[in-house]
Design a protein around this motif. Sequence first.
Motif, mmCIF file in Angstrom:
data_model
loop_
_atom_site.group_PDB
_atom_site.id
_atom_site.type_symbol
_atom_site.label_atom_id
_atom_site.label_comp_id
_atom_site.label_asym_id
_atom_site.label_seq_id
_atom_site.Cartn_x
_atom_site.Cartn_y
_atom_site.Cartn_z
ATOM 1 N N GLU A 6 0.828 -1.212 0.000
ATOM 2 C CA GLU A 6 0.000 0.000 0.000
ATOM 3 C C GLU A 6 0.861 1.260 0.000
ATOM 4 O OE1 GLU A 6 -3.226 0.192 -0.631
ATOM 5 O OE2 GLU A 6 -3.250 -1.991 -0.793
ATOM 6 N N ILE A 7 2.009 1.215 0.656
ATOM 7 C CA ILE A 7 2.937 2.350 0.620
ATOM 8 C C ILE A 7 3.429 2.571 -0.804
ATOM 9 C CG2 ILE A 7 5.276 3.065 1.297
ATOM 10 C CD1 ILE A 7 4.600 1.901 4.109
ATOM 11 N N THR A 8 3.773 1.495 -1.492
ATOM 12 C CA THR A 8 4.233 1.596 -2.881
ATOM 13 C C THR A 8 3.146 2.211 -3.763
ATOM 14 O OG1 THR A 8 5.700 -0.299 -2.594
ATOM 15 C CG2 THR A 8 5.083 0.258 -4.863
ATOM 16 N N LYS A 9 1.906 1.767 -3.590
ATOM 17 C CA LYS A 9 0.790 2.324 -4.363
ATOM 18 C C LYS A 9 0.572 3.799 -4.029
ATOM 19 C CE LYS A 9 -1.826 -2.001 -4.598
ATOM 20 N NZ LYS A 9 -3.043 -2.685 -4.109
ATOM 21 N N ALA A 10 0.680 4.137 -2.753
ATOM 22 C CA ALA A 10 0.459 5.527 -2.328
ATOM 23 C C ALA A 10 1.523 6.454 -2.903
ATOM 24 C CB ALA A 10 0.436 5.612 -0.802
ATOM 25 N N VAL A 11 2.746 5.979 -2.990
ATOM 26 C CA VAL A 11 3.814 6.799 -3.573
ATOM 27 C C VAL A 11 3.504 7.091 -5.036
ATOM 28 C CG1 VAL A 11 6.250 6.750 -4.298
ATOM 29 C CG2 VAL A 11 5.623 6.115 -1.958
ATOM 30 N N ARG A 12 2.958 6.109 -5.755
ATOM 31 C CA ARG A 12 2.578 6.337 -7.157
ATOM 32 C C ARG A 12 1.407 7.329 -7.251
ATOM 33 N NH1 ARG A 12 3.381 0.597 -7.817
ATOM 34 N NH2 ARG A 12 1.134 0.286 -7.779
ATOM 35 N N THR A 13 0.475 7.248 -6.293
ATOM 36 C CA THR A 13 -0.691 8.129 -6.302
ATOM 37 C C THR A 13 -0.336 9.542 -5.857
ATOM 38 O OG1 THR A 13 -2.096 6.225 -5.807
ATOM 39 C CG2 THR A 13 -3.052 8.395 -5.429
ATOM 40 N N HIS B 293 4.227 13.651 -4.802
ATOM 41 C CA HIS B 293 4.692 14.856 -4.109
ATOM 42 C C HIS B 293 4.943 14.600 -2.615
ATOM 43 C CE1 HIS B 293 0.379 14.773 -3.290
ATOM 44 N NE2 HIS B 293 0.648 15.490 -2.215
ATOM 45 N N ALA B 294 4.344 13.559 -2.066
ATOM 46 C CA ALA B 294 4.455 13.258 -0.637
ATOM 47 C C ALA B 294 5.293 12.010 -0.374
ATOM 48 C CB ALA B 294 3.064 13.100 -0.040
ATOM 49 N N ALA C 81 -0.403 11.875 3.024
ATOM 50 C CA ALA C 81 -0.123 12.599 1.782
ATOM 51 C C ALA C 81 -0.773 13.978 1.751
ATOM 52 C CB ALA C 81 -0.589 11.778 0.585
ATOM 53 N N THR C 82 -1.911 14.111 2.400
ATOM 54 C CA THR C 82 -2.631 15.386 2.373
ATOM 55 C C THR C 82 -2.405 16.220 3.629
ATOM 56 O OG1 THR C 82 -4.644 14.351 3.260
ATOM 57 C CG2 THR C 82 -4.424 14.465 0.843
ATOM 58 N N GLY C 83 -1.596 15.723 4.541
ATOM 59 C CA GLY C 83 -1.295 16.466 5.765
ATOM 60 C C GLY C 83 -2.409 16.445 6.794
ATOM 61 N N ALA C 84 -3.319 15.492 6.690
ATOM 62 C CA ALA C 84 -4.431 15.388 7.631
ATOM 63 C C ALA C 84 -4.000 14.642 8.893
ATOM 64 C CB ALA C 84 -5.609 14.671 6.970
ATOM 65 N N ASP C 85 -4.785 14.775 9.939
ATOM 66 C CA ASP C 85 -4.525 14.121 11.219
ATOM 67 C C ASP C 85 -4.668 12.608 11.062
ATOM 68 O OD1 ASP C 85 -4.290 13.388 13.886
ATOM 69 O OD2 ASP C 85 -5.885 14.711 14.595
ATOM 70 N N THR C 86 -3.660 11.865 11.456
ATOM 71 C CA THR C 86 -3.690 10.404 11.316
ATOM 72 C C THR C 86 -4.216 9.701 12.561
ATOM 73 O OG1 THR C 86 -1.364 10.351 11.985
ATOM 74 C CG2 THR C 86 -1.823 10.312 9.617
ATOM 75 N N ARG C 87 -4.500 10.442 13.623
ATOM 76 C CA ARG C 87 -4.937 9.810 14.877
ATOM 77 C C ARG C 87 -6.380 9.291 14.876
ATOM 78 N NH1 ARG C 87 -2.991 14.606 18.554
ATOM 79 N NH2 ARG C 87 -3.850 15.593 16.705
ATOM 80 N N PRO C 88 -7.351 10.004 14.302
ATOM 81 C CA PRO C 88 -8.732 9.499 14.379
ATOM 82 C C PRO C 88 -8.881 8.112 13.754
ATOM 83 C CG PRO C 88 -8.717 11.772 13.638
ATOM 84 C CD PRO C 88 -7.283 11.296 13.623
#
Length: 154
Positions: A26-33, A36-37, A74-81
């Motif tokens: 999923e990290i590999t896929k997210a890097v492709r998506t 910039h992040a 990637a979008t800088g949102a809060d990862t805690r919730p």
Amino acid sequence: MDLEQLVPDINVFQRHFQAMELAEEEITKAVRTYPHAEAHIQKSFTLLRPADLDLLRSTDVYRAHCRELLHRVATGADTRPGTAAECCLALAEISRRVPLNTSAAGLYARMWKQAGLPQAPLADAAEHYEAITATTIDEFEAQLRSKLAQPWRQ
């Protein structure tokens, strides 16, 4: 300790190793998506650690959990919730104990759809629940995500 006592522990290890492989995919896929992040995404492996082993019972659920967290990174949102996948697991457990009212069923349908889980009759009914009780579903979602928040996940 004999082998029979070790088998459950071995299964837990296997699930964790499988989760690590899925997280890396999923990290590999997210890097492709989100190219910039990439730097932030590459450093987010520990965020994908499941707070509840039930997340590892289904690869679809765990992948949905990872995708949502990586999107937040990637979008800088809060990862805690809590993630939509975590909300689905909580609502599934609640539904085993008590019947869900209309708003709770609507929340379950919304979370299922947001998680991008395979289609089910509940997900198909999401827009009907939204039409009936969207404001209450919004309130329930905020409360549940807050209750499922993981302070370490940042």
